[in-house]
Design an enzyme around this catalytic site. Structure first.
Site, PDB file in Angstrom:
ATOM      1  N   CYS A   2     -40.557 -76.191  10.914  1.00 38.47           N
ATOM      2  CA  CYS A   2     -39.791 -77.261  11.545  1.00 38.47           C
ATOM      3  C   CYS A   2     -38.336 -77.063  11.162  1.00 38.47           C
ATOM      4  O   CYS A   2     -38.009 -76.863   9.991  1.00 38.47           O
ATOM      5  CB  CYS A   2     -40.209 -78.661  11.142  1.00 38.47           C
ATOM      6  SG  CYS A   2     -41.844 -79.119  11.688  1.00 38.47           S
ATOM      7  N   ARG A  27     -38.130 -71.560  13.107  1.00 35.45           N
ATOM      8  CA  ARG A  27     -38.877 -72.367  12.127  1.00 35.45           C
ATOM      9  C   ARG A  27     -40.022 -73.143  12.785  1.00 35.45           C
ATOM     10  O   ARG A  27     -40.803 -73.802  12.094  1.00 35.45           O
ATOM     11  CB  ARG A  27     -37.933 -73.341  11.415  1.00 35.45           C
ATOM     12  CG  ARG A  27     -36.830 -72.664  10.631  1.00 35.45           C
ATOM     13  CD  ARG A  27     -35.949 -73.697   9.967  1.00 35.45           C
ATOM     14  NE  ARG A  27     -36.661 -74.456   8.978  1.00 35.45           N
ATOM     15  CZ  ARG A  27     -36.742 -74.153   7.692  1.00 35.45           C
ATOM     16  NH1 ARG A  27     -36.120 -73.086   7.237  1.00 35.45           N
ATOM     17  NH2 ARG A  27     -37.417 -74.907   6.859  1.00 35.45           N
ATOM     18  N   TRP A  72     -43.051 -77.378  14.325  1.00 30.88           N
ATOM     19  CA  TRP A  72     -44.244 -76.562  14.100  1.00 30.88           C
ATOM     20  C   TRP A  72     -45.300 -77.567  13.678  1.00 30.88           C
ATOM     21  O   TRP A  72     -45.245 -78.118  12.579  1.00 30.88           O
ATOM     22  CB  TRP A  72     -43.990 -75.534  13.003  1.00 30.88           C
ATOM     23  CG  TRP A  72     -45.135 -74.583  12.797  1.00 30.88           C
ATOM     24  CD1 TRP A  72     -45.398 -73.448  13.496  1.00 30.88           C
ATOM     25  CD2 TRP A  72     -46.159 -74.677  11.799  1.00 30.88           C
ATOM     26  NE1 TRP A  72     -46.528 -72.839  12.998  1.00 30.88           N
ATOM     27  CE2 TRP A  72     -47.021 -73.576  11.957  1.00 30.88           C
ATOM     28  CE3 TRP A  72     -46.448 -75.606  10.786  1.00 30.88           C
ATOM     29  CZ2 TRP A  72     -48.136 -73.362  11.149  1.00 30.88           C
ATOM     30  CZ3 TRP A  72     -47.565 -75.396   9.992  1.00 30.88           C
ATOM     31  CH2 TRP A  72     -48.386 -74.278  10.176  1.00 30.88           C
ATOM     32  N   ASN A  96     -39.042 -82.665   8.150  1.00 31.99           N
ATOM     33  CA  ASN A  96     -39.650 -81.358   7.930  1.00 31.99           C
ATOM     34  C   ASN A  96     -40.417 -81.438   6.620  1.00 31.99           C
ATOM     35  O   ASN A  96     -39.841 -81.812   5.595  1.00 31.99           O
ATOM     36  CB  ASN A  96     -38.561 -80.273   7.847  1.00 31.99           C
ATOM     37  CG  ASN A  96     -39.119 -78.944   7.345  1.00 31.99           C
ATOM     38  OD1 ASN A  96     -40.276 -78.626   7.584  1.00 31.99           O
ATOM     39  ND2 ASN A  96     -38.299 -78.184   6.650  1.00 31.99           N
ATOM     40  N   GLY A  97     -41.698 -81.096   6.660  1.00 35.06           N
ATOM     41  CA  GLY A  97     -42.522 -81.156   5.449  1.00 35.06           C
ATOM     42  C   GLY A  97     -43.852 -81.797   5.784  1.00 35.06           C
ATOM     43  O   GLY A  97     -44.239 -81.900   6.950  1.00 35.06           O
ATOM     44  N   GLU A 459     -49.799 -53.870   6.162  1.00 28.79           N
ATOM     45  CA  GLU A 459     -48.634 -54.438   6.829  1.00 28.79           C
ATOM     46  C   GLU A 459     -48.626 -54.088   8.318  1.00 28.79           C
ATOM     47  O   GLU A 459     -48.301 -54.918   9.168  1.00 28.79           O
ATOM     48  CB  GLU A 459     -47.354 -53.965   6.122  1.00 28.79           C
ATOM     49  CG  GLU A 459     -46.059 -54.411   6.772  1.00 28.79           C
ATOM     50  CD  GLU A 459     -45.925 -55.910   6.988  1.00 28.79           C
ATOM     51  OE1 GLU A 459     -46.717 -56.684   6.427  1.00 28.79           O
ATOM     52  OE2 GLU A 459     -45.030 -56.306   7.754  1.00 28.79           O
ATOM     53  N   LYS A 463     -48.585 -56.852  11.361  1.00 29.94           N
ATOM     54  CA  LYS A 463     -47.533 -56.843  12.380  1.00 29.94           C
ATOM     55  C   LYS A 463     -48.144 -56.839  13.766  1.00 29.94           C
ATOM     56  O   LYS A 463     -47.751 -57.603  14.625  1.00 29.94           O
ATOM     57  CB  LYS A 463     -46.671 -55.598  12.158  1.00 29.94           C
ATOM     58  CG  LYS A 463     -45.234 -55.690  12.468  1.00 29.94           C
ATOM     59  CD  LYS A 463     -44.363 -56.504  11.565  1.00 29.94           C
ATOM     60  CE  LYS A 463     -44.968 -57.482  10.694  1.00 29.94           C
ATOM     61  NZ  LYS A 463     -44.258 -58.231   9.770  1.00 29.94           N
ATOM     62  N   GLU A 466     -49.944 -60.188  14.669  1.00 26.09           N
ATOM     63  CA  GLU A 466     -49.132 -61.407  14.794  1.00 26.09           C
ATOM     64  C   GLU A 466     -48.269 -61.432  16.051  1.00 26.09           C
ATOM     65  O   GLU A 466     -48.028 -62.501  16.590  1.00 26.09           O
ATOM     66  CB  GLU A 466     -48.311 -61.685  13.526  1.00 26.09           C
ATOM     67  CG  GLU A 466     -47.025 -60.947  13.358  1.00 26.09           C
ATOM     68  CD  GLU A 466     -46.199 -61.429  12.156  1.00 26.09           C
ATOM     69  OE1 GLU A 466     -45.698 -60.560  11.450  1.00 26.09           O
ATOM     70  OE2 GLU A 466     -46.041 -62.637  11.938  1.00 26.09           O
ATOM     71  N   HIS A 482     -68.066 -47.657   4.625  1.00 31.42           N
ATOM     72  CA  HIS A 482     -68.909 -48.659   3.949  1.00 31.42           C
ATOM     73  C   HIS A 482     -69.146 -49.893   4.814  1.00 31.42           C
ATOM     74  O   HIS A 482     -69.548 -50.930   4.297  1.00 31.42           O
ATOM     75  CB  HIS A 482     -68.289 -49.051   2.612  1.00 31.42           C
ATOM     76  CG  HIS A 482     -68.228 -47.902   1.649  1.00 31.42           C
ATOM     77  ND1 HIS A 482     -69.353 -47.374   1.057  1.00 31.42           N
ATOM     78  CD2 HIS A 482     -67.188 -47.151   1.211  1.00 31.42           C
ATOM     79  CE1 HIS A 482     -69.007 -46.360   0.271  1.00 31.42           C
ATOM     80  NE2 HIS A 482     -67.693 -46.205   0.354  1.00 31.42           N
ATOM     81  N   LYS A 582     -41.341 -69.081  10.942  1.00 33.28           N
ATOM     82  CA  LYS A 582     -40.812 -68.084  10.023  1.00 33.28           C
ATOM     83  C   LYS A 582     -40.849 -68.538   8.571  1.00 33.28           C
ATOM     84  O   LYS A 582     -41.168 -67.776   7.673  1.00 33.28           O
ATOM     85  CB  LYS A 582     -39.380 -67.725  10.410  1.00 33.28           C
ATOM     86  CG  LYS A 582     -38.835 -66.602   9.547  1.00 33.28           C
ATOM     87  CD  LYS A 582     -38.031 -65.640  10.335  1.00 33.28           C
ATOM     88  CE  LYS A 582     -37.678 -64.410   9.545  1.00 33.28           C
ATOM     89  NZ  LYS A 582     -38.720 -63.379   9.596  1.00 33.28           N
TER      90      LYS A 582
HETATM   91  O1  M6R Z   1     -40.150 -65.927   3.792  1.00 36.54           O
HETATM   92  P1  M6R Z   1     -41.303 -65.200   3.144  1.00 36.54           P
HETATM   93  O2  M6R Z   1     -41.031 -63.769   2.960  1.00 36.54           O
HETATM   94  O3  M6R Z   1     -41.742 -65.854   1.873  1.00 36.54           O
HETATM   95  O4  M6R Z   1     -42.475 -65.343   4.189  1.00 36.54           O
HETATM   96  C1  M6R Z   1     -43.763 -64.904   3.871  1.00 36.54           C
HETATM   97  C2  M6R Z   1     -44.630 -64.826   5.096  1.00 36.54           C
HETATM   98  O5  M6R Z   1     -44.766 -66.080   5.682  1.00 36.54           O
HETATM   99  C3  M6R Z   1     -44.074 -63.840   6.144  1.00 36.54           C
HETATM  100  O6  M6R Z   1     -43.902 -62.568   5.608  1.00 36.54           O
HETATM  101  C4  M6R Z   1     -45.015 -63.751   7.343  1.00 36.54           C
HETATM  102  O7  M6R Z   1     -46.212 -63.137   6.985  1.00 36.54           O
HETATM  103  C5  M6R Z   1     -44.329 -63.009   8.493  1.00 36.54           C
HETATM  104  N1  M6R Z   1     -44.554 -63.705   9.728  1.00 36.54           N
HETATM  105  C6  M6R Z   1     -44.814 -61.634   8.645  1.00 36.54           C
HETATM  106  O8  M6R Z   1     -44.230 -60.950   9.708  1.00 36.54           O
END
Ligand code: M6R
Length: 587
Positions: A2, A27, A72, A96-97, A459, A463, A466, A482, A582
């Site tokens: 948010c 956000r 969000w 926000n929260g 990773e 990527k 997501e 396995h 984010k």
């Molecule tokens: O701001 P941060 O690095 O603490 O965020 C951690 C994760 O939320 C962030 O890396 C998330 O997994 C991304 N969307 C990955 O692309």
């Protein structure tokens, strides 16, 4: 998550808040709203959908004081009625929260005659402030916040008060000090180009913001001063510079992120002092940052005799309840605001461990908790998917590991400078469109590797899933046989990273296992023998020879480009993947 923004000044509040919300959209982006005060009365426009849905209404919102929200959803699905701002009586607010005790408060408010228009926890705060309001908005806000449990950044407008009252607890609020007006926002990018100075509110702070002044108070309502810092947000980070998406722009900024991180390392003296004395290093983070932490653990264990461990930040508190003399917690976080990571750092700090932050957000919450900070200097990252910030984190952790080992940091920095140049030309010439076509048609994509390549695989998988929503998973290459091999058929693609010559033969046998079951394989490698072995049978993506420790920077670039291209082929918005935000400021 948010984004919230407020303004009081001589300008057009709706237009300023609207632009601020556009910049904060990473956000959260499922609904948005703006409230503006005109002639002592508050007018609201709010809608399900992206911030741009509000543009048609901005002209109707005349006034010089305003607040806004881009959501969000946590409580209540995305809808017009659950969109913020929420109102009660003279009060209108954005939040926000998460208000954790909202069911109990709601029950009490309903029992005393309150009627609710939304399913949100935030509306409870509006009702509460209204109930406690007796002519003094600051007093009402302080009294109400004493009853709230959870996390909140609240921006409150009250009919009769020509400004904004703000409360902050465990969700970020930055105050912008402008010429002819003042601002408040969740994050610095909203304030880029608007004001030279900012103040960062601390947990328990309140503020009153008007056109002419900003007053900050502690939880008892006593005036306090907060340092005025330089507003580091740059408008250029918000400019797409001709790229169709921030994700592609930011992948192309990875080489600069690596270079800048290496350059900035010399100013991290305090952090180096802490690392030099470390007996045990616990690395933590969430999502991509956790994957960087996993790589950092391997760097440390390969370079030094210091024991290292990496845990998800959200799980760390269950893993161990104490710290030992010489323990250092390394919290890796791009935003510096991720609630799980911040709480893990707080917890380990309370156990007596030294806390070190690896972040690219110098004014964030983690930097105020940490005993030392290492700047993963990638600049502001706008795309929800982390790309250049991951590259910067790998570079920062590579240098941290060198310090923990008592190694030659200057030499490692030079390696990173050279690597940054190689990465630039590598990204320019790398084309993954054919592989992306294949992934876009696959029922699942598995990313596989051993040791450092396994961390890279995790990773790569995150990527892809997501931003493209194609199912994917990352596994150690040795694990394939396995269980997961049972899923491999002609509809599955497997992406192998093979960059360690000592492990190449073993990883190659996993590629054979996939090919002999009709699966498609792609191999990212800098090893000639591997290229020859699979040329013509698998898609080969040649990485430049740079040694196994820095190879993950190159395989990350390939996997990021692959995720991006697959998302574009499938018509997804790579910058704003569904359901994500984010900066995840709830636990
Ligand atoms: O701001 P941060 O690095 O603490 O965020 C951690 C994760 O939320 C962030 O890396 C998330 O997994 C991304 N969307 C990955 O692309």
């Amino acid at each position: 998550m948010c984004g919230i923004m407020g303004y009081a000044g001589a300008g057009n509040a709706a237009a300023i808040v609207y632009n601020g919300l556009l910049r904060l959209e990473y956000r959260g982006y499922d609904s948005a709203g703006i409230a503006v005060m005109y002639d002592g009365k508050i007018k609201i426009a709010k809608k399900r959908g992206r911030v741009k849905e509000l543009s048609a209404f901005c002209g109707e919102l005349a006034g010089n004081v305003g607040i806004g929200h881009t959501r969000w959803a946590t409580h209540g699905r995305p809808s017009d009625k659950n969109a913020h701002p929420h109102s009660s009586g003279k009060i209108t607010l954005v939040h926000n929260g998460i208000i954790e005790n909202y069911p109990k408060l709601k029950e009490e408010l309903i029992a005393s005659g309150g009627k609710f228009a939304s399913e949100t926890d935030s509306e409870v705060a509006a009702k509460l402030v209204d109930k406690n309001y007796d002519g003094d908005i600051l007093e009402a806000l302080i009294k109400s916040c004493k009853m709230l449990e959870g996390s909140y950044a609240l921006m409150v407008m009250c009919e009769g008060f020509d400004g904004i009252a703000v409360a902050k607890y465990k969700s970020p609020v930055i105050i912008g000090l402008g010429d002819g007006g003042n601002f408040c926002a969740s994050d610095e990018p909203a304030l880029a180009g608007l004001c030279p100075g900012i103040c960062v509110l601390e947990d328990g702070d309140f503020a009153l913001i008007t056109a002419d002044e900003v007053k900050i108070f502690d939880s008892d309502g006593k005036r306090v001063e907060r340092a005025v810092l330089e507003n580091l947000a740059e408008e250029k980070s918000l400019d797409l510079c001709g790229y169709p998406h921030y994700m592609l722009k930011e992948i192309n900024e990875s080489p600069a992120a690596v270079r800048n991180t290496a350059s900035a390392f010399s100013s991290c003296g305090k952090a180096c002092e802490i690392l030099s004395g470390a007996k045990r290093i616990i690395l933590t983070g969430c999502g991509t940052a956790y994957h960087a932490a996993l790589m950092g653990k391997r760097y440390i264990e390969n370079f030094s005799s210091v024991h290292a461990r990496a845990d998800f930040a959200g799980e760390l508190r269950y893993a161990s309840r104490t710290a030992e003399e010489g323990d250092v917690l390394v919290a890796v976080t791009q935003s510096g605001e991720t609630a799980d990571t911040v709480e893990a750092a707080r917890l380990y700090g309370s156990f007596g461990a030294k806390v070190l932050a690896v972040t690219n957000s110098p004014h964030s919450a983690i930097t105020r908790i940490a005993d030392g900070v290492v700047y993963a200097d990638s600049g502001a990252e706008i795309c929800v998917a982390a790309t250049k910030s991951y590259s910067a984190q790998l570079a920062a952790l590579y240098l941290c590991a060198c310090v923990a080992a008592g190694g030659d940091v200057k030499a490692r920095e030079e390696e990173l400078f050279a690597c940054s140049d190689m990465l630039r030309s590598f990204i320019e010439r790398t084309d993954v469109r054919r592989l992306a076509e294949r992934c876009s048609k696959s029922s699942a994509v598995y990313f596989l590797g051993r040791d450092l390549d396994y961390c890279a695989a995790l990773e790569g998988s995150l990527k892809l899933k997501e931003v493209s929503y194609v199912f994917s998973a990352g596994y150690p290459a040795g694990e394939l046989k396995h269980g997961t091999l049972a899923l491999v058929d002609g509809k599955v693609a497997c992406v192998f990273s093979i960059t360690d010559p000592a492990l190449a033969e073993k990883s190659a046998s996993a590629v054979e296992q996939v090919l002999s079951r009709g699966g498609a394989a792609a191999v990212l490698t800098d090893i000639d023998g591997v290229k020859e072995e699979f040329g013509g049978r698998a898609e080969i993506i040649s990485l430049p020879a740079c040694g196994k420790y820095l190879a993950p920077l190159f395989s990350a670039a390939v996997m990021q480009l692959l995720a991006y291209r697959t998302a574009v082929i499938l018509g997804r918005d790579p910058d704003k993947p569904r359901n994500l935000a984010k900066s995840v400021t709830v636990e």
